[in-house]
Motif scaffolding. Sequence first.
Motif, PDB file in Angstrom:
ATOM      1  N   ALA A  61       5.948 -21.453  15.081  1.00  0.00           N
ATOM      2  CA  ALA A  61       6.992 -20.700  14.575  1.00  0.00           C
ATOM      3  C   ALA A  61       7.330 -21.100  13.078  1.00  0.00           C
ATOM      4  CB  ALA A  61       8.159 -20.799  15.377  1.00  0.00           C
ATOM      5  N   ASN A  62       6.962 -22.252  12.787  1.00  0.00           N
ATOM      6  CA  ASN A  62       7.313 -22.856  11.482  1.00  0.00           C
ATOM      7  C   ASN A  62       6.090 -22.537  10.395  1.00  0.00           C
ATOM      8  OD1 ASN A  62       5.589 -25.014  12.498  1.00  0.00           O
ATOM      9  ND2 ASN A  62       6.911 -26.380  11.170  1.00  0.00           N
ATOM     10  N   GLN A  63       4.893 -22.080  11.080  1.00  0.00           N
ATOM     11  CA  GLN A  63       3.767 -21.576  10.274  1.00  0.00           C
ATOM     12  C   GLN A  63       3.303 -20.262  10.149  1.00  0.00           C
ATOM     13  OE1 GLN A  63       1.826 -24.177   8.646  1.00  0.00           O
ATOM     14  NE2 GLN A  63       3.516 -25.280   9.011  1.00  0.00           N
ATOM     15  N   VAL A  64       4.166 -19.275  10.862  1.00  0.00           N
ATOM     16  CA  VAL A  64       3.940 -17.926  10.829  1.00  0.00           C
ATOM     17  C   VAL A  64       3.880 -17.183   9.469  1.00  0.00           C
ATOM     18  CG1 VAL A  64       4.608 -15.540  11.463  1.00  0.00           C
ATOM     19  CG2 VAL A  64       5.067 -17.640  13.093  1.00  0.00           C
ATOM     20  N   GLU A  65       4.605 -17.723   8.533  1.00  0.00           N
ATOM     21  CA  GLU A  65       4.576 -16.911   7.263  1.00  0.00           C
ATOM     22  C   GLU A  65       3.351 -17.546   6.434  1.00  0.00           C
ATOM     23  OE1 GLU A  65       7.109 -16.926   2.986  1.00  0.00           O
ATOM     24  OE2 GLU A  65       8.138 -17.534   4.934  1.00  0.00           O
ATOM     25  N   ARG A  66       3.036 -18.865   6.432  1.00  0.00           N
ATOM     26  CA  ARG A  66       1.802 -19.165   5.979  1.00  0.00           C
ATOM     27  C   ARG A  66       0.422 -18.400   6.558  1.00  0.00           C
ATOM     28  NH1 ARG A  66       2.625 -25.553   4.820  1.00  0.00           N
ATOM     29  NH2 ARG A  66       1.928 -25.070   2.632  1.00  0.00           N
ATOM     30  N   VAL A  67       0.429 -18.752   8.012  1.00  0.00           N
ATOM     31  CA  VAL A  67      -0.541 -17.937   8.379  1.00  0.00           C
ATOM     32  C   VAL A  67      -0.889 -16.451   8.225  1.00  0.00           C
ATOM     33  CG1 VAL A  67      -1.486 -17.320  10.857  1.00  0.00           C
ATOM     34  CG2 VAL A  67      -0.829 -19.760  10.400  1.00  0.00           C
ATOM     35  N   THR A  68       0.369 -15.721   7.890  1.00  0.00           N
ATOM     36  CA  THR A  68       0.374 -14.453   7.677  1.00  0.00           C
ATOM     37  C   THR A  68      -0.256 -14.243   6.305  1.00  0.00           C
ATOM     38  OG1 THR A  68       2.280 -13.973   8.817  1.00  0.00           O
ATOM     39  CG2 THR A  68       1.852 -12.420   7.239  1.00  0.00           C
ATOM     40  N   GLN A  69       0.247 -15.128   5.469  1.00  0.00           N
ATOM     41  CA  GLN A  69      -0.529 -15.081   3.983  1.00  0.00           C
ATOM     42  C   GLN A  69      -1.926 -15.432   4.069  1.00  0.00           C
ATOM     43  OE1 GLN A  69       2.110 -18.100   2.318  1.00  0.00           O
ATOM     44  NE2 GLN A  69       3.290 -16.460   1.147  1.00  0.00           N
ATOM     45  N   ALA A  70      -2.437 -16.236   4.972  1.00  0.00           N
ATOM     46  CA  ALA A  70      -3.622 -16.740   4.931  1.00  0.00           C
ATOM     47  C   ALA A  70      -4.684 -15.513   5.540  1.00  0.00           C
ATOM     48  CB  ALA A  70      -3.844 -17.868   5.902  1.00  0.00           C
ATOM     49  N   VAL A  71      -4.034 -14.970   6.529  1.00  0.00           N
ATOM     50  CA  VAL A  71      -4.587 -13.702   6.950  1.00  0.00           C
ATOM     51  C   VAL A  71      -4.780 -12.669   5.960  1.00  0.00           C
ATOM     52  CG1 VAL A  71      -4.471 -11.763   8.648  1.00  0.00           C
ATOM     53  CG2 VAL A  71      -3.977 -14.051   9.346  1.00  0.00           C
ATOM     54  N   ALA A  72      -3.895 -12.343   5.126  1.00  0.00           N
ATOM     55  CA  ALA A  72      -3.740 -11.252   4.148  1.00  0.00           C
ATOM     56  C   ALA A  72      -4.808 -11.727   3.022  1.00  0.00           C
ATOM     57  CB  ALA A  72      -2.498 -11.015   3.544  1.00  0.00           C
ATOM     58  N   SER A  73      -5.012 -12.917   2.999  1.00  0.00           N
ATOM     59  CA  SER A  73      -5.691 -13.311   1.822  1.00  0.00           C
ATOM     60  C   SER A  73      -7.334 -13.680   1.988  1.00  0.00           C
ATOM     61  CB  SER A  73      -5.323 -14.843   1.022  1.00  0.00           C
ATOM     62  OG  SER A  73      -4.073 -14.664   0.771  1.00  0.00           O
ATOM     63  N   CYS A  74      -7.602 -13.599   3.294  1.00  0.00           N
ATOM     64  CA  CYS A  74      -9.108 -13.850   3.784  1.00  0.00           C
ATOM     65  C   CYS A  74     -10.092 -12.627   3.030  1.00  0.00           C
ATOM     66  CB  CYS A  74      -9.204 -13.827   5.215  1.00  0.00           C
ATOM     67  SG  CYS A  74     -10.825 -14.036   5.770  1.00  0.00           S
ATOM     68  N   PRO A  75     -10.972 -13.099   2.213  1.00  0.00           N
ATOM     69  CA  PRO A  75     -11.889 -12.251   1.575  1.00  0.00           C
ATOM     70  C   PRO A  75     -12.552 -11.422   2.497  1.00  0.00           C
ATOM     71  CG  PRO A  75     -12.388 -14.327   1.158  1.00  0.00           C
ATOM     72  CD  PRO A  75     -11.169 -14.469   1.835  1.00  0.00           C
ATOM     73  N   LYS A  76     -13.013 -11.820   3.691  1.00  0.00           N
ATOM     74  CA  LYS A  76     -13.881 -11.123   4.698  1.00  0.00           C
ATOM     75  C   LYS A  76     -13.075 -10.660   5.854  1.00  0.00           C
ATOM     76  CE  LYS A  76     -17.853 -11.720   3.065  1.00  0.00           C
ATOM     77  NZ  LYS A  76     -18.584 -10.539   2.611  1.00  0.00           N
ATOM     78  N   ASN A  77     -11.757 -10.660   5.770  1.00  0.00           N
ATOM     79  CA  ASN A  77     -10.900 -10.091   7.067  1.00  0.00           C
ATOM     80  C   ASN A  77     -11.611 -10.749   8.292  1.00  0.00           C
ATOM     81  OD1 ASN A  77      -9.033  -8.246   5.352  1.00  0.00           O
ATOM     82  ND2 ASN A  77     -10.957  -7.042   5.161  1.00  0.00           N
ATOM     83  N   ALA A  78     -11.757 -11.845   8.183  1.00  0.00           N
ATOM     84  CA  ALA A  78     -12.301 -12.612   9.343  1.00  0.00           C
ATOM     85  C   ALA A  78     -11.050 -13.250  10.490  1.00  0.00           C
ATOM     86  CB  ALA A  78     -13.114 -13.612   9.292  1.00  0.00           C
ATOM     87  N   LEU A  79     -10.015 -13.188  10.067  1.00  0.00           N
ATOM     88  CA  LEU A  79      -8.669 -13.767  10.740  1.00  0.00           C
ATOM     89  C   LEU A  79      -7.929 -12.612  11.360  1.00  0.00           C
ATOM     90  CD1 LEU A  79      -7.603 -16.347   8.040  1.00  0.00           C
ATOM     91  CD2 LEU A  79      -8.960 -16.770  10.221  1.00  0.00           C
ATOM     92  N   LEU A  80      -7.606 -12.695  12.539  1.00  0.00           N
ATOM     93  CA  LEU A  80      -6.934 -11.603  13.280  1.00  0.00           C
ATOM     94  C   LEU A  80      -5.783 -12.403  14.039  1.00  0.00           C
ATOM     95  CD1 LEU A  80      -9.997 -10.716  15.261  1.00  0.00           C
ATOM     96  CD2 LEU A  80      -9.179  -9.519  13.333  1.00  0.00           C
ATOM     97  N   MET A  81      -4.568 -11.720  13.708  1.00  0.00           N
ATOM     98  CA  MET A  81      -3.087 -12.032  14.377  1.00  0.00           C
ATOM     99  C   MET A  81      -2.732 -10.925  15.431  1.00  0.00           C
ATOM    100  SD  MET A  81      -0.979 -13.687  11.334  1.00  0.00           S
ATOM    101  CE  MET A  81       0.431 -13.567  12.035  1.00  0.00           C
ATOM    102  N   ARG A  82      -2.383 -11.508  16.510  1.00  0.00           N
ATOM    103  CA  ARG A  82      -1.744 -10.719  17.592  1.00  0.00           C
ATOM    104  C   ARG A  82      -0.546 -11.313  18.067  1.00  0.00           C
ATOM    105  NH1 ARG A  82      -6.825 -12.162  19.168  1.00  0.00           N
ATOM    106  NH2 ARG A  82      -6.910 -13.730  20.683  1.00  0.00           N
ATOM    107  N   SER A  83       0.380 -10.460  18.553  1.00  0.00           N
ATOM    108  CA  SER A  83       1.824 -11.168  19.116  1.00  0.00           C
ATOM    109  C   SER A  83       1.462 -10.969  20.658  1.00  0.00           C
ATOM    110  CB  SER A  83       2.594 -10.243  18.669  1.00  0.00           C
ATOM    111  OG  SER A  83       2.872  -8.955  18.851  1.00  0.00           O
TER     112      SER A  83
END
Length: 63
Positions: free
Chosen positions: A41-63
Motif C-alpha cells: 500500500a505504501n508503494q502504490v504511488e511510486r509503482v504507478t509512476q514507474a508504470v507510467a514512465s516505462c518506455p516500453k509499456n512493459a509494466l502492467l497493474m491490475r487491482s
Amino acid sequence: MEIDVDRSLCEANAICVGFAPEVFDLDDEEELVLASAEVPANQVERVTQAVASCPKNALLMRS
C-alpha cells in the motif's frame, strides 16, 4: 493491487527501479525482478509512476 511485467517488451533499463526500488530490481543477468506481485500500500504511488514512465509499456497493474 498487483504488478506484472511483459518480459517480451521489457528492456531492463531500470527506470522502474529508480521510482520504486523496494518493488523492482535487476538481477545479475540484467533481468527485471519483482519483489512481489502484490504492491504494498505504501508503494502504490511510486509503482504507478514507474508504470507510467516505462518506455516500453512493459509494466502492467491490475487491482
